[in-house]
Design an enzyme around this catalytic site. Structure first.
Site, PDB file in Angstrom:
ATOM      1  N   GLU A  10       0.852  -1.196   0.000  1.00  0.00           N
ATOM      2  CA  GLU A  10       0.000   0.000   0.000  1.00  0.00           C
ATOM      3  C   GLU A  10       0.879   1.234   0.000  1.00  0.00           C
ATOM      4  O   GLU A  10       1.892   1.273   0.702  1.00  0.00           O
ATOM      5  CB  GLU A  10      -0.863   0.041   1.263  1.00  0.00           C
ATOM      6  CG  GLU A  10      -2.094  -0.834   1.189  1.00  0.00           C
ATOM      7  CD  GLU A  10      -2.951  -0.693   2.456  1.00  0.00           C
ATOM      8  OE1 GLU A  10      -4.074  -1.181   2.439  1.00  0.00           O
ATOM      9  OE2 GLU A  10      -2.485  -0.084   3.438  1.00  0.00           O
TER      10      GLU A  10
ATOM     11  N   LYS B 183      -4.598  -3.887 -23.904  1.00  0.00           N
ATOM     12  CA  LYS B 183      -5.232  -3.965 -25.230  1.00  0.00           C
ATOM     13  C   LYS B 183      -4.117  -3.987 -26.280  1.00  0.00           C
ATOM     14  O   LYS B 183      -3.265  -4.864 -26.219  1.00  0.00           O
ATOM     15  CB  LYS B 183      -6.259  -2.850 -25.375  1.00  0.00           C
ATOM     16  CG  LYS B 183      -7.412  -3.045 -24.354  1.00  0.00           C
ATOM     17  CD  LYS B 183      -8.531  -2.024 -24.400  1.00  0.00           C
ATOM     18  CE  LYS B 183      -9.571  -2.326 -23.320  1.00  0.00           C
ATOM     19  NZ  LYS B 183     -10.634  -1.311 -23.236  1.00  0.00           N
TER      20      LYS B 183
HETATM   21  C1  LIG Z   1     -11.457  -1.037 -22.126  1.00  0.00           C
HETATM   22  C2  LIG Z   1     -11.890   0.342 -21.775  1.00  0.00           C
HETATM   23  C3  LIG Z   1     -11.982   0.764 -20.436  1.00  0.00           C
HETATM   24  C4  LIG Z   1     -11.912  -0.146 -19.235  1.00  0.00           C
HETATM   25  O1  LIG Z   1     -10.946  -1.055 -19.092  1.00  0.00           O
HETATM   26  P1  LIG Z   1     -11.119  -2.266 -18.041  1.00  0.00           P
HETATM   27  O2  LIG Z   1      -9.702  -2.680 -17.827  1.00  0.00           O
HETATM   28  O3  LIG Z   1     -11.989  -3.295 -18.689  1.00  0.00           O
HETATM   29  O4  LIG Z   1     -11.738  -1.718 -16.805  1.00  0.00           O
HETATM   30  C5  LIG Z   1     -12.287   2.097 -20.181  1.00  0.00           C
HETATM   31  N1  LIG Z   1     -12.489   2.960 -21.183  1.00  0.00           N
HETATM   32  C6  LIG Z   1     -12.429   2.594 -22.485  1.00  0.00           C
HETATM   33  C7  LIG Z   1     -12.666   3.600 -23.542  1.00  0.00           C
HETATM   34  C8  LIG Z   1     -12.141   1.265 -22.824  1.00  0.00           C
HETATM   35  O5  LIG Z   1     -12.095   0.905 -24.105  1.00  0.00           O
END
Ligand SMILES: *Cc1c(COP(=O)(O)O)cnc(C)c1O
Length: 399
Positions: free
Chosen positions: A43, A216
């Site tokens: 933390e 991503k």
């Molecule tokens: C994928 C995405 C998120 C959220 O990501 P998570 O890791 O699934 O919480 C937020 N904003 C946008 C525009 C996204 O494409």
């Protein structure tokens, strides 16, 4: 669980993964994620932790933040958010008070849940106003965004989407934010990996805060990060911890450092450009199959398409394609009632596929949706294409 692991590895490596938010991380990222760093409680921030024994993981976090700052030319990086949504939550917490007005892309046009969905904290705690896209072209309508901003005087404007296939004009958003005295938040969860590889414009010089995911196109572990200037650094850090989260996940943060290191290489730059070239090739080939591609193509790793000219609505199309292990999502389309398909090329490009494979994939999708080929035959063709481009050629051992 051993059977489940084996089954999922088999599924990922014998099908075509066209979910636009997915990728195959490197063996090095996987190794760090599955390491004893996962045991450490940490933390707080490097040098100021609430637990003993953090000397070594502090170096991991400092390395991750320094690499993110260098990669994106940002003054400050917070690498602790557990996810993209956590990064957005922390950003709102740093800049807004409950009840504030926020202008963001409407969910029917590709806004994320954290951009004002009534089912999400964002829609419950803030007064979201949604902008759209031009229903004919599918393109962002900056004049509409400006008009809404002037009429509603938001405290913050969010740019970023889960399905917009074109580059975002961050300078235009900056001008609009300045016109009404609003913060500009770029939610670059999708394109941040292209930014890292110099294949898309960076929001960093324009936005007050950039939130992003690391899993991503960027090809790191599941997680988030926030980039900002030095003036907002302390507010962002306090909003991530202790406001929105508890202990930092040191295995994930170390894996982010690995991914940022990989993304700074010429090989990743080549990868990011190939991701876009592949998405363009896929859009062109799907158009030739008869699909209607939103905005007529793409600048990024993703495209959205209306499959109805091929005889299936989007839900049916997704199911038919899943039956032959072509995996993708349905999504909202700008012109209203009908839903479409969202496809991305980040994962198949990591597998080494290029334009000729995109043409094969489009032809397979066309044949499956028109009912021209037998399911067993199509499944065999998918399996063959995947086998020629394994996601983990060496069996997944770190290099
Ligand atoms: C994928 C995405 C998120 C959220 O990501 P998570 O890791 O699934 O919480 C937020 N904003 C946008 C525009 C996204 O494409």
């Amino acid at each position: 669980m051993a059977d489940i692991l084996a089954g999922e590895i088999e599924r990922q490596s014998t099908g075509l993964q066209l979910v636009a938010a997915e990728n195959f991380t490197s063996p090095a990222v996987l190794a760090v994620l599955g390491s004893p760093l996962a045991n450490k409680y940490a933390e707080g921030y490097p040098g100021a932790r609430h637990h003993g024994g953090c000397e070594i993981v502090d170096v991991a976090e400092r390395t991750a933040a320094a690499r993110a700052q260098r990669l994106f030319s940002a003054s400050h990086a917070n690498v602790q958010p557990h996810s993209g949504s956590s990064a957005v939550l922390a950003t709102y917490a740093a800049l807004l008070r409950p009840g504030d007005t926020v202008l963001a892309m409407g969910l029917p046009f590709g806004g994320h849940l954290t951009h004002g969905s009534p089912a999400n904290f964002s829609g419950r705690w803030f007064d979201f106003v949604g902008y759209g896209v031009d229903p004919d072209t599918g393109l962002l309508d900056y004049a509409q965004v400006l008009a809404l901003a002037r009429a509603r005087r938001p405290k913050a404007i969010v740019c970023g989407s889960i399905s917009y296939p074109r580059h975002i004009d961050y300078a235009a958003f900056r001008d609009i934010a300045d016109d009404v005295g609003a913060y500009l938040i770029a939610d670059a969860a999708h394109p941040i990996g292209l930014v890292a590889g110099d294949a898309a414009p960076s929001p960093v010089p324009y936005a007050d805060v950039v939130c992003a995911t690391t899993h991503k196109v960027l090809r790191g572990p599941r997680g988030g990060m926030v980039l900002c200037g030095t003036e907002l650094a302390e507010r962002i850090d306090r909003a991530v911890f202790p406001f929105a989260q508890g202990g930092a996940q040191m295995h994930a943060i170390a894996a982010k450092a690995v991914a940022f290191g990989e993304a700074a290489t010429p090989a990743f730059r080549g990868y990011a450009h190939q991701v876009v070239a592949n998405a363009r090739a896929l859009a062109k080939a799907l158009t030739a199959e008869g699909m209607v591609i939103t905005t007529g193509g793409t600048d990024t790793h993703l495209l959205t398409a209306d499959p109805t000219p091929l005889g299936s609505d989007a839900g049916t199309a997704r199911g038919r394609l899943a039956a032959v292990a072509i995996v993708l999502d349905t999504c909202a389309l700008p012109h209203g009632a009908t839903r479409g398909l969202r496809l991305g090329t980040a994962a198949v490009t990591t597998q080494g596929m290029r334009e000729p494979e995109m043409a094969l994939i489009a032809a397979l999708i066309g044949a499956v949706l028109r009912g021209e080929c037998d399911v067993r035959q199509a499944r065999a063709e998918v399996r063959e294409l995947a086998a020629a481009h394994p996601p983990y050629p060496g069996g997944g051992e770190p290099a």
